[in-house]
Design a protein around this motif. Sequence first.
Motif, PDB file in Angstrom:
ATOM      1  N   HIS A 155       9.209   0.371 -10.333  1.00 46.65           N
ATOM      2  CA  HIS A 155       8.325   1.372  -9.702  1.00 46.65           C
ATOM      3  C   HIS A 155       6.955   0.811  -9.380  1.00 46.65           C
ATOM      4  CE1 HIS A 155      11.298   4.431  -9.859  1.00 46.65           C
ATOM      5  NE2 HIS A 155      11.580   4.060 -11.077  1.00 46.65           N
ATOM      6  N   GLU A 156       6.960  -0.283  -8.669  1.00 45.30           N
ATOM      7  CA  GLU A 156       5.688  -0.904  -8.277  1.00 45.30           C
ATOM      8  C   GLU A 156       5.561  -0.891  -6.755  1.00 45.30           C
ATOM      9  OE1 GLU A 156       3.498  -3.323 -10.364  1.00 45.30           O
ATOM     10  OE2 GLU A 156       2.843  -4.688  -8.789  1.00 45.30           O
ATOM     11  N   ASP A 157       4.391  -0.450  -6.314  1.00 45.75           N
ATOM     12  CA  ASP A 157       4.059  -0.469  -4.897  1.00 45.75           C
ATOM     13  C   ASP A 157       4.111  -1.913  -4.409  1.00 45.75           C
ATOM     14  OD1 ASP A 157       2.718  -0.530  -2.433  1.00 45.75           O
ATOM     15  OD2 ASP A 157       1.459   1.167  -2.985  1.00 45.75           O
ATOM     16  N   ALA A 180       0.838  -3.556  -3.974  1.00 44.61           N
ATOM     17  CA  ALA A 180      -0.112  -3.528  -5.096  1.00 44.61           C
ATOM     18  C   ALA A 180      -0.746  -4.896  -5.324  1.00 44.61           C
ATOM     19  CB  ALA A 180       0.583  -3.042  -6.366  1.00 44.61           C
ATOM     20  N   ASP A 185      -3.312  -5.429  -2.719  1.00 45.47           N
ATOM     21  CA  ASP A 185      -4.487  -4.587  -2.943  1.00 45.47           C
ATOM     22  C   ASP A 185      -5.378  -5.155  -4.056  1.00 45.47           C
ATOM     23  OD1 ASP A 185      -3.507  -3.028  -0.959  1.00 45.47           O
ATOM     24  OD2 ASP A 185      -2.818  -1.393  -2.246  1.00 45.47           O
ATOM     25  N   THR A 210       6.367   5.471   6.920  1.00 47.62           N
ATOM     26  CA  THR A 210       5.689   4.185   6.728  1.00 47.62           C
ATOM     27  C   THR A 210       5.647   3.396   8.024  1.00 47.62           C
ATOM     28  OG1 THR A 210       7.790   3.199   6.143  1.00 47.62           O
ATOM     29  CG2 THR A 210       6.397   3.908   4.324  1.00 47.62           C
ATOM     30  N   CYS A 224       3.700  13.096   0.485  1.00 44.24           N
ATOM     31  CA  CYS A 224       4.515  11.922   0.198  1.00 44.24           C
ATOM     32  C   CYS A 224       5.236  11.505   1.468  1.00 44.24           C
ATOM     33  CB  CYS A 224       5.499  12.195  -0.921  1.00 44.24           C
ATOM     34  SG  CYS A 224       6.632  13.525  -0.567  1.00 44.24           S
ATOM     35  N   GLU A 232       5.511   5.835   0.842  1.00 44.73           N
ATOM     36  CA  GLU A 232       5.784   4.899  -0.257  1.00 44.73           C
ATOM     37  C   GLU A 232       6.528   3.658   0.226  1.00 44.73           C
ATOM     38  OE1 GLU A 232       6.848   7.957   0.034  1.00 44.73           O
ATOM     39  OE2 GLU A 232       5.925   9.147  -1.555  1.00 44.73           O
ATOM     40  N   GLU A 240       7.966   1.218  -2.436  1.00 41.96           N
ATOM     41  CA  GLU A 240       7.945   0.904  -3.861  1.00 41.96           C
ATOM     42  C   GLU A 240       9.252   0.291  -4.311  1.00 41.96           C
ATOM     43  OE1 GLU A 240       5.159   4.390  -5.759  1.00 41.96           O
ATOM     44  OE2 GLU A 240       7.157   4.033  -6.620  1.00 41.96           O
TER      45      GLU A 240
END
Lengths: 222, 114
Positions: free
Chosen positions: A10-12, A15, A18, B37, B102, B105, B107
Amino acid sequence: MDRIKIIDVHEDVLANNDRAAEALRMRLHEKGTLLINLMSSPGSGKTTLLNATLDAVAGRLSVGVMEADVDSDVDAYAVQRHGARAVQLHTGGMCHLDAAMCEQGLRELGTDGLDVVFIENVGNLICPAEFDTGAARKVMILSAPEGHDKPLKYPLMFEVSDVVIVSKMDVAEHFDFSLEELERNVRARNPQARIMPLSAKTGEGMQQWVDWLLGEVAAWQG
Amino acid sequence: MHELGIVFHMIETLETVAVQNELTTIARVTLDLGEVTGILPDYLLDCWRWAADRTELLHGADLELHQIPAVTVCNACGRTYATVEHGKICPHCQSPETVLLCGNEIEIATVEGR
């Protein structure tokens, strides 16, 4: 054989980018160099605006420019003639710059003694808006001939920009372009954006932009 | 439009995940992908195949996409609606004071490897 592991991440995906961008922004803040991400479509007048800006701040600010293009180096030579320290970055077919590419370019450019560095991002109204480059301010250019409906078609670019420069105002009357409509369309997406209509060719409206730039550099170095 | 850039960032993140979890090969990755997106799933999968197969860690790894529907909330009437269908203007009260809830995302959800 090791057992298969299933990991919840569950990591963007952006990230890492950023975090790298934020670290770069902080380092540049300590050094007093304001990095500005300049974005627009191809042919909107980024290089012309930069050249006029360089002439206007000559003797007051030392300026670096990182030209990002898929290929060629014509723009880097053009801004060098107007007194900027410049490097050309080739993105190798990619449609945008990210923080790592930007950092690499800054290393090559050398930021010592520079008050402001412009990233002339790849000409494109979609992808560059998605990636944080580490720039402290985002400025986009929309040329009047492109039309006042663009904020409706490319909303993210208009949402993320601190300043929307409306270029080529000297020829606006020849096109189906309304500054009032444009302002309405930008405000609907981004009420805080500064909108600056100008012509780098005639000099009309340039003072507001140059004043903004000088003020932002002073505040960043303050 | 920027699928290749996204794939390079995914691979970077997955390399970190592999080190943290002592994985030497990854066989499957699931990605939550928001509906607005601007990323085209087919292009993303093509870029993934091209780039993943050039790494030792991800050679042959499957990428599975889970689409997250885009939902917007209206600050004027408090109701939500489907973003792609109705856009920026609230279909309930016609207000433009709306915010994406939302759908943006990108992810990495899960990783399978050994």
